[in-house]
Design a protein around this motif. Sequence first.
Motif, PDB file in Angstrom:
ATOM      1  N   MET A  34       2.307  -0.112   2.066  1.00 42.81           N
ATOM      2  CA  MET A  34       2.895   0.680   3.147  1.00 42.81           C
ATOM      3  C   MET A  34       3.330   2.051   2.646  1.00 42.81           C
ATOM      4  O   MET A  34       3.086   3.063   3.314  1.00 42.81           O
ATOM      5  CB  MET A  34       4.063  -0.069   3.788  1.00 42.81           C
ATOM      6  CG  MET A  34       3.601  -1.211   4.677  1.00 42.81           C
ATOM      7  SD  MET A  34       4.941  -2.227   5.338  1.00 42.81           S
ATOM      8  CE  MET A  34       5.867  -1.050   6.304  1.00 42.81           C
ATOM      9  N   LEU A  35       3.974   2.110   1.500  1.00 47.60           N
ATOM     10  CA  LEU A  35       4.396   3.405   0.967  1.00 47.60           C
ATOM     11  C   LEU A  35       3.205   4.310   0.709  1.00 47.60           C
ATOM     12  O   LEU A  35       3.261   5.509   1.004  1.00 47.60           O
ATOM     13  CB  LEU A  35       5.207   3.226  -0.323  1.00 47.60           C
ATOM     14  CG  LEU A  35       6.666   2.868  -0.128  1.00 47.60           C
ATOM     15  CD1 LEU A  35       7.343   2.654  -1.473  1.00 47.60           C
ATOM     16  CD2 LEU A  35       7.395   3.939   0.666  1.00 47.60           C
ATOM     17  N   GLN A  36       2.125   3.757   0.184  1.00 51.66           N
ATOM     18  CA  GLN A  36       0.933   4.570  -0.061  1.00 51.66           C
ATOM     19  C   GLN A  36       0.381   5.119   1.243  1.00 51.66           C
ATOM     20  O   GLN A  36      -0.023   6.278   1.319  1.00 51.66           O
ATOM     21  CB  GLN A  36      -0.130   3.757  -0.801  1.00 51.66           C
ATOM     22  CG  GLN A  36      -1.240   4.615  -1.375  1.00 51.66           C
ATOM     23  CD  GLN A  36      -0.722   5.595  -2.400  1.00 51.66           C
ATOM     24  OE1 GLN A  36      -0.161   5.218  -3.408  1.00 51.66           O
ATOM     25  NE2 GLN A  36      -0.895   6.874  -2.137  1.00 51.66           N
ATOM     26  N   ILE A  37       0.380   4.311   2.289  1.00 54.59           N
ATOM     27  CA  ILE A  37      -0.092   4.768   3.598  1.00 54.59           C
ATOM     28  C   ILE A  37       0.784   5.918   4.095  1.00 54.59           C
ATOM     29  O   ILE A  37       0.282   6.941   4.560  1.00 54.59           O
ATOM     30  CB  ILE A  37      -0.116   3.596   4.610  1.00 54.59           C
ATOM     31  CG1 ILE A  37      -1.211   2.592   4.232  1.00 54.59           C
ATOM     32  CG2 ILE A  37      -0.318   4.109   6.043  1.00 54.59           C
ATOM     33  CD1 ILE A  37      -1.128   1.265   4.977  1.00 54.59           C
ATOM     34  N   PHE A  38       2.103   5.766   3.991  1.00 56.41           N
ATOM     35  CA  PHE A  38       3.003   6.842   4.437  1.00 56.41           C
ATOM     36  C   PHE A  38       2.824   8.101   3.601  1.00 56.41           C
ATOM     37  O   PHE A  38       2.844   9.214   4.130  1.00 56.41           O
ATOM     38  CB  PHE A  38       4.468   6.385   4.389  1.00 56.41           C
ATOM     39  CG  PHE A  38       4.876   5.572   5.572  1.00 56.41           C
ATOM     40  CD1 PHE A  38       5.065   6.159   6.815  1.00 56.41           C
ATOM     41  CD2 PHE A  38       5.062   4.203   5.464  1.00 56.41           C
ATOM     42  CE1 PHE A  38       5.441   5.421   7.924  1.00 56.41           C
ATOM     43  CE2 PHE A  38       5.439   3.443   6.558  1.00 56.41           C
ATOM     44  CZ  PHE A  38       5.618   4.054   7.795  1.00 56.41           C
ATOM     45  N   MET A  39       2.645   7.940   2.309  1.00 56.74           N
ATOM     46  CA  MET A  39       2.494   9.092   1.428  1.00 56.74           C
ATOM     47  C   MET A  39       1.196   9.849   1.695  1.00 56.74           C
ATOM     48  O   MET A  39       1.123  11.052   1.458  1.00 56.74           O
ATOM     49  CB  MET A  39       2.578   8.641  -0.032  1.00 56.74           C
ATOM     50  CG  MET A  39       3.966   8.137  -0.400  1.00 56.74           C
ATOM     51  SD  MET A  39       4.025   7.296  -1.993  1.00 56.74           S
ATOM     52  CE  MET A  39       3.810   8.680  -3.098  1.00 56.74           C
ATOM     53  N   ASN A  40       0.182   9.161   2.213  1.00 60.73           N
ATOM     54  CA  ASN A  40      -1.102   9.794   2.513  1.00 60.73           C
ATOM     55  C   ASN A  40      -1.175  10.357   3.929  1.00 60.73           C
ATOM     56  O   ASN A  40      -2.174  10.982   4.284  1.00 60.73           O
ATOM     57  CB  ASN A  40      -2.246   8.787   2.314  1.00 60.73           C
ATOM     58  CG  ASN A  40      -2.430   8.415   0.869  1.00 60.73           C
ATOM     59  OD1 ASN A  40      -2.060   9.154  -0.037  1.00 60.73           O
ATOM     60  ND2 ASN A  40      -2.991   7.243   0.630  1.00 60.73           N
ATOM     61  N   SER A  41      -0.145  10.136   4.733  1.00 62.23           N
ATOM     62  CA  SER A  41      -0.171  10.562   6.129  1.00 62.23           C
ATOM     63  C   SER A  41       0.594  11.871   6.325  1.00 62.23           C
ATOM     64  O   SER A  41       1.637  12.083   5.714  1.00 62.23           O
ATOM     65  CB  SER A  41       0.450   9.474   7.008  1.00 62.23           C
ATOM     66  OG  SER A  41       0.439   9.888   8.352  1.00 62.23           O
ATOM     67  N   ASN A  42       0.082  12.724   7.194  1.00 65.90           N
ATOM     68  CA  ASN A  42       0.784  13.973   7.505  1.00 65.90           C
ATOM     69  C   ASN A  42       1.537  13.888   8.832  1.00 65.90           C
ATOM     70  O   ASN A  42       2.031  14.887   9.332  1.00 65.90           O
ATOM     71  CB  ASN A  42      -0.202  15.146   7.527  1.00 65.90           C
ATOM     72  CG  ASN A  42      -1.168  15.066   8.697  1.00 65.90           C
ATOM     73  OD1 ASN A  42      -1.334  14.025   9.323  1.00 65.90           O
ATOM     74  ND2 ASN A  42      -1.805  16.184   8.985  1.00 65.90           N
ATOM     75  N   HIS A  43       1.626  12.670   9.398  1.00 64.91           N
ATOM     76  CA  HIS A  43       2.353  12.486  10.646  1.00 64.91           C
ATOM     77  C   HIS A  43       3.050  11.130  10.629  1.00 64.91           C
ATOM     78  O   HIS A  43       2.778  10.283   9.774  1.00 64.91           O
ATOM     79  CB  HIS A  43       1.425  12.605  11.865  1.00 64.91           C
ATOM     80  CG  HIS A  43       0.235  11.697  11.814  1.00 64.91           C
ATOM     81  ND1 HIS A  43       0.294  10.369  12.158  1.00 64.91           N
ATOM     82  CD2 HIS A  43      -1.043  11.923  11.436  1.00 64.91           C
ATOM     83  CE1 HIS A  43      -0.887   9.822  12.010  1.00 64.91           C
ATOM     84  NE2 HIS A  43      -1.723  10.745  11.560  1.00 64.91           N
TER      85      HIS A  43
END
Length: 151
Positions: A34-43
Motif C-alpha cells: 500500500m505504501l508503495q502504491i501511495f508513493m507512486n501516485s500523484n493523487h
Amino acid sequence: MIFEEEDFEMEITIKPENILRSNGLRKTQIRLEMLQIFMNSNHALSVNDLERDLKSSHDRVTIYRALNSFEENGILHQTPDPNGNMRYAMCSDSCPEHTHQDKHAHFICEKCQQTYCLEDVKIPDVELENGYQLNSITYTMNGICKECQLN
C-alpha cells in the motif's frame, strides 16, 4: 581534485520499510504494498483504487486496518472525493503522529474525478471567537486538472 557541489547531488529514495520502521509499525506485505502504491501516485486514492492496484488479494477489513494505522501515525490523511467518499493521500513530513498538520488545499478535477493535494496552496489562518475549538479545516477547490486540460 576539486569537486563541484553538483558532483554530489544524490537522489534520496524513501523506502516503505523505512516509513514503517520510523513510525513503529510492523512490516507486513499489505502495508509495504500500500505504501508503495501511495508513493507512486500523484493523487489521492480510494479503497477501490487500492483494491485494483494491490498485487496480492486482501479483504477490505485488512485494507481499512492498514489505512487506519497509517492515518493514526501521520503517514496518510483523508480527503473527500467529488461524491463525498474518502480518498487517502501521503502526508507531508510536517505531519506528526496523531496530529495531522495538512494545511494545504485539495483540488478535485471535474473531468477525471481525481483529488490532488496542492502542498503550495496553504489554508489561511482562521481566528475564532472565544468559546470555539477548531479541530480541522477543509479547503477544497474544484476545476480541471493540468493533465485534463492538455487532453
